[in-house]
Design an enzyme around this catalytic site. Structure first.
Site, mmCIF file in Angstrom:
data_model
loop_
_atom_site.group_PDB
_atom_site.id
_atom_site.type_symbol
_atom_site.label_atom_id
_atom_site.label_comp_id
_atom_site.label_asym_id
_atom_site.label_seq_id
_atom_site.Cartn_x
_atom_site.Cartn_y
_atom_site.Cartn_z
ATOM 1 N N LEU A 44 0.853 -1.178 0.000
ATOM 2 C CA LEU A 44 0.000 0.000 0.000
ATOM 3 C C LEU A 44 0.895 1.236 0.000
ATOM 4 O O LEU A 44 2.089 1.139 0.311
ATOM 5 C CB LEU A 44 -0.901 0.014 1.237
ATOM 6 C CG LEU A 44 -1.909 -1.140 1.351
ATOM 7 C CD1 LEU A 44 -2.536 -1.154 2.739
ATOM 8 C CD2 LEU A 44 -2.983 -1.018 0.276
ATOM 9 N N SER A 45 0.331 2.395 -0.318
ATOM 10 C CA SER A 45 1.182 3.583 -0.353
ATOM 11 C C SER A 45 1.819 3.849 1.013
ATOM 12 O O SER A 45 2.954 4.328 1.083
ATOM 13 C CB SER A 45 0.388 4.802 -0.816
ATOM 14 O OG SER A 45 -0.704 5.061 0.034
ATOM 15 N N GLU A 46 1.112 3.518 2.098
ATOM 16 C CA GLU A 46 1.689 3.692 3.437
ATOM 17 C C GLU A 46 1.225 2.585 4.381
ATOM 18 O O GLU A 46 0.066 2.164 4.337
ATOM 19 C CB GLU A 46 1.280 5.029 4.061
ATOM 20 C CG GLU A 46 1.632 6.248 3.253
ATOM 21 C CD GLU A 46 3.097 6.608 3.256
ATOM 22 O OE1 GLU A 46 3.847 6.034 4.090
ATOM 23 O OE2 GLU A 46 3.490 7.453 2.437
ATOM 24 N N THR A 47 2.140 2.157 5.239
ATOM 25 C CA THR A 47 1.811 1.349 6.413
ATOM 26 C C THR A 47 2.249 2.135 7.635
ATOM 27 O O THR A 47 3.391 2.602 7.706
ATOM 28 C CB THR A 47 2.513 -0.014 6.383
ATOM 29 O OG1 THR A 47 2.064 -0.759 5.236
ATOM 30 C CG2 THR A 47 2.207 -0.814 7.644
ATOM 31 N N CYS A 71 2.910 11.651 6.731
ATOM 32 C CA CYS A 71 1.865 11.055 5.903
ATOM 33 C C CYS A 71 0.510 11.373 6.518
ATOM 34 O O CYS A 71 0.222 10.954 7.645
ATOM 35 C CB CYS A 71 2.038 9.543 5.770
ATOM 36 S SG CYS A 71 0.720 8.791 4.795
#
Length: 259
Positions: A44-47, A71
């Site tokens: 995913l774009s961020e964790t 983020c």
């Protein structure tokens, strides 16, 4: 070993829209290489990973390829998990992060994030940037990202970037923006250099977009939409050197990582 993980769609009121983020509550920090491996596996774009801290929670964000300093959507997703799934009863969450202390307040159905505001500096228009976007911006500003300004929402929606060219740029990513047809401004965000060809909704980008459009439009409260394929809505309020970003989130999945 097992870790609880939530997947949350941020900046939306419905699943399958907004920006998905993985959120992992932990009691103590694991090795950085393991955190990065989990983020890469999630793709995913961020964790987001967080642990309890003296002020509230210590929060970190990882793309599939690196840790980042800020983020927005993963912060919103984390606050949603803390409020809705972990039984947090106070009205404001304090996150200790690489970008300083961040604050998220529950206000009805919205979560309000108090973030730093960034003002970018005008710069020359790179031909690599123009070729990468396929259309020449009206102006370009920069800090750690480029901000390319266009004439209309239709132009921003129509951009089909050359990701290989954008990855050659010296800065992290490219924000494209224009006045909106039914919101104050629209945007998209491309960051192939850090493993994000296009981010669905980017809270951190609005820390730069909101001050820019506040100056252009002469108003401090603005409505915004990121016009990616998934799309998402962000309400922005500029307060001197801070930006309050408001949005909703929904839990898509609860799972358990085993390793």
């Amino acid at each position: 070993m097992k870790i609880k993980q939530y997947q949350v769609d941020a900046f939306t009121t419905r699943a399958f829209e907004g920006n998905p983020a993985a959120v992992c509550p932990m009691e103590n920090w694991l090795d950085d290489d393991l955190l990065q491996a989990i983020a890469e596996e999630n793709n995913l774009s961020e964790t987001a990973f967080f642990v309890p801290s003296a002020k509230g929670f210590s929060l970190r964000w990882f793309t599939p390829v690196k840790e980042v300093d800020l983020c927005g959507h993963a912060t919103l997703a984390t606050a949603h998990v803390i409020f809705e799934s972990l039984g947090f009863t106070e009205s404001v969450i304090t996150f200790e992060t690489r970008s300083g202390d961040l604050f998220v307040k529950k206000q009805g159905n919205l979560l309000q994030m108090d973030f730093p505001a960034y003002k970018l500096t005008a710069c020359e228009i790179s031909e690599t940037l123009v070729q990468g976007l396929g259309v020449r911006p009206l102006e370009v500003l920069a800090d750690d990202d480029y901000l390319a300004v266009f004439d209309s929402e239709a132009t921003v929606r129509a951009i089909s970037p050359n990701q290989a060219l954008l990855s050659q740029l010296d800065l992290r990513g490219v924000i494209v923006t224009a006045p909106g047809t039914d919101v104050d401004f629209v945007s998209r965000f491309f960051a192939p250099k850090i493993g994000i060809p296009e981010d669905p909704v980017t809270g951190a980008a609005h820390c730069k977009l909101a001050p820019y459009w506040a100056g252009k439009l002469g108003k401090n409260t603005l409505s915004a939409r990121q016009v990616s394929k998934r799309g998402g809505n962000v309400t922005c309020e500029v307060k001197t050197n801070r930006v309050v970003l408001s949005g909703s989130a929904v839990t898509f999945m609860e799972a358990e990582i085993a390793f």
